[in-house]
Design an enzyme around this catalytic site. Sequence first.
Site, PDB file in Angstrom:
ATOM      1  N   CYS A 162       5.401  -8.203 -22.429  1.00  0.00           N
ATOM      2  CA  CYS A 162       5.303  -8.664 -23.819  1.00  0.00           C
ATOM      3  C   CYS A 162       4.071  -8.102 -24.534  1.00  0.00           C
ATOM      4  O   CYS A 162       3.026  -7.894 -23.925  1.00  0.00           O
ATOM      5  CB  CYS A 162       5.196 -10.175 -23.853  1.00  0.00           C
ATOM      6  SG  CYS A 162       6.458 -10.999 -22.915  1.00  0.00           S
ATOM      7  N   ARG A 188       5.311  -0.901 -23.344  1.00  0.00           N
ATOM      8  CA  ARG A 188       5.056  -1.934 -22.348  1.00  0.00           C
ATOM      9  C   ARG A 188       6.355  -2.516 -21.796  1.00  0.00           C
ATOM     10  O   ARG A 188       6.347  -3.187 -20.771  1.00  0.00           O
ATOM     11  CB  ARG A 188       4.234  -3.065 -22.976  1.00  0.00           C
ATOM     12  CG  ARG A 188       2.844  -2.639 -23.389  1.00  0.00           C
ATOM     13  CD  ARG A 188       2.185  -3.689 -24.239  1.00  0.00           C
ATOM     14  NE  ARG A 188       1.931  -4.909 -23.491  1.00  0.00           N
ATOM     15  CZ  ARG A 188       0.749  -5.273 -23.033  1.00  0.00           C
ATOM     16  NH1 ARG A 188      -0.298  -4.514 -23.242  1.00  0.00           N
ATOM     17  NH2 ARG A 188       0.592  -6.393 -22.371  1.00  0.00           N
ATOM     18  N   TRP A 241       9.503  -9.609 -23.218  1.00  0.00           N
ATOM     19  CA  TRP A 241      10.156  -9.175 -21.976  1.00  0.00           C
ATOM     20  C   TRP A 241      10.534 -10.468 -21.265  1.00  0.00           C
ATOM     21  O   TRP A 241       9.665 -11.226 -20.849  1.00  0.00           O
ATOM     22  CB  TRP A 241       9.170  -8.355 -21.157  1.00  0.00           C
ATOM     23  CG  TRP A 241       9.733  -7.624 -19.988  1.00  0.00           C
ATOM     24  CD1 TRP A 241      10.354  -6.408 -19.990  1.00  0.00           C
ATOM     25  CD2 TRP A 241       9.677  -8.038 -18.611  1.00  0.00           C
ATOM     26  NE1 TRP A 241      10.703  -6.048 -18.714  1.00  0.00           N
ATOM     27  CE2 TRP A 241      10.296  -7.028 -17.849  1.00  0.00           C
ATOM     28  CE3 TRP A 241       9.175  -9.153 -17.951  1.00  0.00           C
ATOM     29  CZ2 TRP A 241      10.427  -7.103 -16.472  1.00  0.00           C
ATOM     30  CZ3 TRP A 241       9.304  -9.232 -16.577  1.00  0.00           C
ATOM     31  CH2 TRP A 241       9.933  -8.216 -15.847  1.00  0.00           C
ATOM     32  N   ASN A 283       1.960 -14.351 -24.807  1.00  0.00           N
ATOM     33  CA  ASN A 283       2.187 -13.584 -23.581  1.00  0.00           C
ATOM     34  C   ASN A 283       1.729 -14.443 -22.419  1.00  0.00           C
ATOM     35  O   ASN A 283       0.691 -15.096 -22.523  1.00  0.00           O
ATOM     36  CB  ASN A 283       1.352 -12.301 -23.562  1.00  0.00           C
ATOM     37  CG  ASN A 283       1.883 -11.250 -24.496  1.00  0.00           C
ATOM     38  OD1 ASN A 283       2.920 -11.436 -25.120  1.00  0.00           O
ATOM     39  ND2 ASN A 283       1.163 -10.143 -24.597  1.00  0.00           N
ATOM     40  N   GLY A 284       2.444 -14.408 -21.317  1.00  0.00           N
ATOM     41  CA  GLY A 284       2.025 -15.184 -20.155  1.00  0.00           C
ATOM     42  C   GLY A 284       3.080 -16.198 -19.784  1.00  0.00           C
ATOM     43  O   GLY A 284       4.208 -16.163 -20.289  1.00  0.00           O
ATOM     44  N   GLU A 320       6.102   7.745  -3.149  1.00  0.00           N
ATOM     45  CA  GLU A 320       5.892   7.840  -4.597  1.00  0.00           C
ATOM     46  C   GLU A 320       6.978   8.710  -5.251  1.00  0.00           C
ATOM     47  O   GLU A 320       7.476   8.385  -6.331  1.00  0.00           O
ATOM     48  CB  GLU A 320       4.479   8.390  -4.877  1.00  0.00           C
ATOM     49  CG  GLU A 320       4.169   8.724  -6.325  1.00  0.00           C
ATOM     50  CD  GLU A 320       4.254   7.530  -7.285  1.00  0.00           C
ATOM     51  OE1 GLU A 320       4.436   6.395  -6.833  1.00  0.00           O
ATOM     52  OE2 GLU A 320       4.161   7.764  -8.496  1.00  0.00           O
ATOM     53  N   LYS A 343       9.499   7.394  -8.127  1.00  0.00           N
ATOM     54  CA  LYS A 343       9.644   8.040  -9.444  1.00  0.00           C
ATOM     55  C   LYS A 343      11.110   8.280  -9.750  1.00  0.00           C
ATOM     56  O   LYS A 343      11.569   8.014 -10.859  1.00  0.00           O
ATOM     57  CB  LYS A 343       8.910   9.394  -9.496  1.00  0.00           C
ATOM     58  CG  LYS A 343       7.439   9.425  -9.695  1.00  0.00           C
ATOM     59  CD  LYS A 343       6.897   8.862 -10.965  1.00  0.00           C
ATOM     60  CE  LYS A 343       6.744   7.374 -10.913  1.00  0.00           C
ATOM     61  NZ  LYS A 343       5.479   6.817 -10.557  1.00  0.00           N
ATOM     62  N   GLU A 393      13.032   4.951 -10.377  1.00  0.00           N
ATOM     63  CA  GLU A 393      12.522   4.253 -11.558  1.00  0.00           C
ATOM     64  C   GLU A 393      13.070   4.829 -12.864  1.00  0.00           C
ATOM     65  O   GLU A 393      13.462   4.086 -13.759  1.00  0.00           O
ATOM     66  CB  GLU A 393      10.990   4.391 -11.503  1.00  0.00           C
ATOM     67  CG  GLU A 393      10.221   3.588 -12.475  1.00  0.00           C
ATOM     68  CD  GLU A 393       8.719   3.750 -12.262  1.00  0.00           C
ATOM     69  OE1 GLU A 393       8.267   4.746 -11.654  1.00  0.00           O
ATOM     70  OE2 GLU A 393       7.988   2.877 -12.725  1.00  0.00           O
ATOM     71  N   HIS A 403      14.904   6.772  14.029  1.00  0.00           N
ATOM     72  CA  HIS A 403      14.963   5.326  14.297  1.00  0.00           C
ATOM     73  C   HIS A 403      15.891   4.617  13.319  1.00  0.00           C
ATOM     74  O   HIS A 403      15.829   3.402  13.179  1.00  0.00           O
ATOM     75  CB  HIS A 403      13.556   4.725  14.243  1.00  0.00           C
ATOM     76  CG  HIS A 403      12.642   5.327  15.258  1.00  0.00           C
ATOM     77  ND1 HIS A 403      12.777   5.096  16.607  1.00  0.00           N
ATOM     78  CD2 HIS A 403      11.614   6.203  15.119  1.00  0.00           C
ATOM     79  CE1 HIS A 403      11.849   5.782  17.264  1.00  0.00           C
ATOM     80  NE2 HIS A 403      11.144   6.472  16.386  1.00  0.00           N
ATOM     81  N   LYS A 447       5.408  -1.635 -18.528  1.00  0.00           N
ATOM     82  CA  LYS A 447       4.257  -0.823 -18.146  1.00  0.00           C
ATOM     83  C   LYS A 447       3.192  -1.663 -17.456  1.00  0.00           C
ATOM     84  O   LYS A 447       2.612  -1.262 -16.461  1.00  0.00           O
ATOM     85  CB  LYS A 447       3.664  -0.154 -19.396  1.00  0.00           C
ATOM     86  CG  LYS A 447       2.456   0.735 -19.106  1.00  0.00           C
ATOM     87  CD  LYS A 447       2.837   1.900 -18.225  1.00  0.00           C
ATOM     88  CE  LYS A 447       1.663   2.792 -17.867  1.00  0.00           C
ATOM     89  NZ  LYS A 447       2.010   3.672 -16.729  1.00  0.00           N
TER      90      LYS A 447
HETATM   91  O1  M6R Z   1      -1.263  -0.943 -13.796  1.00  0.00           O
HETATM   92  P1  M6R Z   1      -1.066  -0.926 -12.314  1.00  0.00           P
HETATM   93  O2  M6R Z   1      -1.504   0.338 -11.691  1.00  0.00           O
HETATM   94  O3  M6R Z   1      -1.698  -2.118 -11.646  1.00  0.00           O
HETATM   95  O4  M6R Z   1       0.496  -1.059 -12.119  1.00  0.00           O
HETATM   96  C1  M6R Z   1       1.065  -1.178 -10.853  1.00  0.00           C
HETATM   97  C2  M6R Z   1       2.552  -0.939 -10.887  1.00  0.00           C
HETATM   98  O5  M6R Z   1       3.186  -1.886 -11.706  1.00  0.00           O
HETATM   99  C3  M6R Z   1       2.898   0.450 -11.397  1.00  0.00           C
HETATM  100  O6  M6R Z   1       2.277   1.456 -10.659  1.00  0.00           O
HETATM  101  C4  M6R Z   1       4.425   0.671 -11.356  1.00  0.00           C
HETATM  102  O7  M6R Z   1       4.866   0.715 -10.044  1.00  0.00           O
HETATM  103  C5  M6R Z   1       4.774   1.969 -12.101  1.00  0.00           C
HETATM  104  N1  M6R Z   1       5.835   1.708 -13.022  1.00  0.00           N
HETATM  105  C6  M6R Z   1       5.211   3.080 -11.209  1.00  0.00           C
HETATM  106  O8  M6R Z   1       5.536   4.216 -11.909  1.00  0.00           O
END
Ligand code: M6R
Length: 614
Positions: free
Chosen positions: A2, A27, A78, A104-105, A487, A491, A494, A510, A609
């Site tokens: 949010c 965000r 959100w 927010n929260g 990672e 990516k 995601e 395994h 984000k």
């Molecule tokens: O802001 P942060 O680095 O703490 O965020 C952690 C994760 O939410 C963030 O890395 C998330 O996994 C990304 N969307 C990955 O691309």
Amino acid sequence: MCGIIGYTGKRNALPILLDGLKRLEYRGYDSAGISILNNNSLIRLRAVGQLSALEKRLNDELNKSMADGATGIAHTRWATHGSPTENNAHPHADCADKLHLVHNGIIENYQTLKSSLESAGHIFSSETDTEALAHLIEQEINNGQSLDEAVMTAVQQIKGTLGLAVVAANEPDKIVAARRSSPLLLGIGQGEYFIASDPSAIIPHTSQVIYLKDDEFAIITPAGYEIKSLSGQSVAPRTETIDWSISEITRGGYDTFMEKEIFEGPSAIANALRGRLLPDDGNVKLGGLDAAENKLRYIDKLVIVSCGTSYYAGLAGAMMIEEYAKLPVAVLHASEFRYRDIPLDKNTAVLAISQSGETADTLAAIHEAKKRGLLTLGIVNVVGSSIARETEAGVYNHAGPEISVASTKAFISQLTVLGLLTVYLGRTRTMPLAIGQRIVRELARLPDLTESILKQAHKICAIAERYNSFKNFLYIGRKYNYPTALEGALKLKEISYIHAEGYPGGELKHGPLALVTTDLPTVAIVLRDSIYEKMLSNIQEIRARQGPIIAIATENDARLSELADDIFYMPKTIEMLSPILAVIPLQLFAYEVAKLHGRDIDKPRNLAKSVTVE
Ligand code: M6R
């Protein structure tokens, strides 16, 4: 997650709020809304979906009062409590529709509050936790309190987190804002003031900001502002200057922020290194750690807490620190740390890694570490963020704003800073001068090496075109590049929504080998390093089962050409820094596949984000 923007001044609030909402889009959100206060009238419009839906409603239903109002609040939601519907979108209102607020929260005790407010006759019109706050403030106003007092009294009754902005019909021009564990800042202009959950929302208007601390309130009108504590005491202002430029938060000619941010990799590394390398001494200068210098000398264990991409950076960083600083490191998902009963003594330091500095799980882990009396450290990108402020010492990434939900430049910056930290910790322990000098020399080469990889981006486009119709992918690597494989897989899933799994190469036999057929391509990181031969054996296991192989390899490696279907060659660096280079083709690959699938790359579905709820 949010986003909040609020404005009061002499200009029309509506375009400023809309522009702010657009800047907060990255965000992640699923509905949005705006309330405008004009003299004593409050008008609200909300819509589900993209901001274009809200803009359409504004075009269709705009009236003079809304167009001319110079005070207002706006929100991107959100969904957490209640699905994304217009009724659940913010701003929320009290029964009399005389008070609107954005939040927010999460209000943890909202059920109890709601029951007692309903018993007192309040009618709720949404499924959200936030609405309880609107009725609570209304109740205090009905009991004779002013808006400022009512917000304070209500916040005292709330359990949970909040970034809050409230306007009321009988207090024209005024916004009351409050913060508890959810970021909120006050922007200071000339005869105008802003409230925002994120500096990017207000950057075109001012660079002068005050970050609210927990349980602080801001009361703003065009005539000025005041900051108060929960007990009502005035707090001395502490203005900071944001050093982001508009060009950093615009796409600058790229199709997406993600693409721009991948190509900012070399400068992100250069910024992380700037002024920190001491090549002759084989050492580094990390001023942000000065406050903890003595304690750091004596720690005998490090626990890294982080989430998502930052967690994978932590996995690679742990290997660097263990190998070169000889310090044992545990890496934990921040969301697990506080619920595990890990015996930790006072010589343990807890290091949070976070791009945003606002990730709720990571922040909670830091709170837990502080409760246990442990030294807390941060590697954080966003200056002034909660984690940066709450840790005892730390290192900023200085990667510049990362807008795309998928983290790219922040990851390579985090790895770079972890390289710096390895030298810092190593040289106060047993790391010989020559090793320190070697690592520092290699760190300095990274911007050029990453640049040379980015110049070959077209080769990744061609590979992506050949593989984009596959439904599943396997990513493998070993040792330092096992986190790179994780990672790379993250990516891809995601932003393209294609299923991908990261595995250590040695684990194939395994279990995952059962999946390998001509339909499952494997992306393998096979560099000329200490586990090269082992990785070759792993890809032979895949080859024997006709699995297609895309290899990320060290330049001039002729042996691989018989084993892999497609190869991307990258320059050589020392093993501990190799993930910084190896991840770039994986970022580009995910990006190109997502583009071929027509995905909304910067704003993947269901993701935000900055994850500010636990
Ligand atoms: O802001 P942060 O680095 O703490 O965020 C952690 C994760 O939410 C963030 O890395 C998330 O996994 C990304 N969307 C990955 O691309």
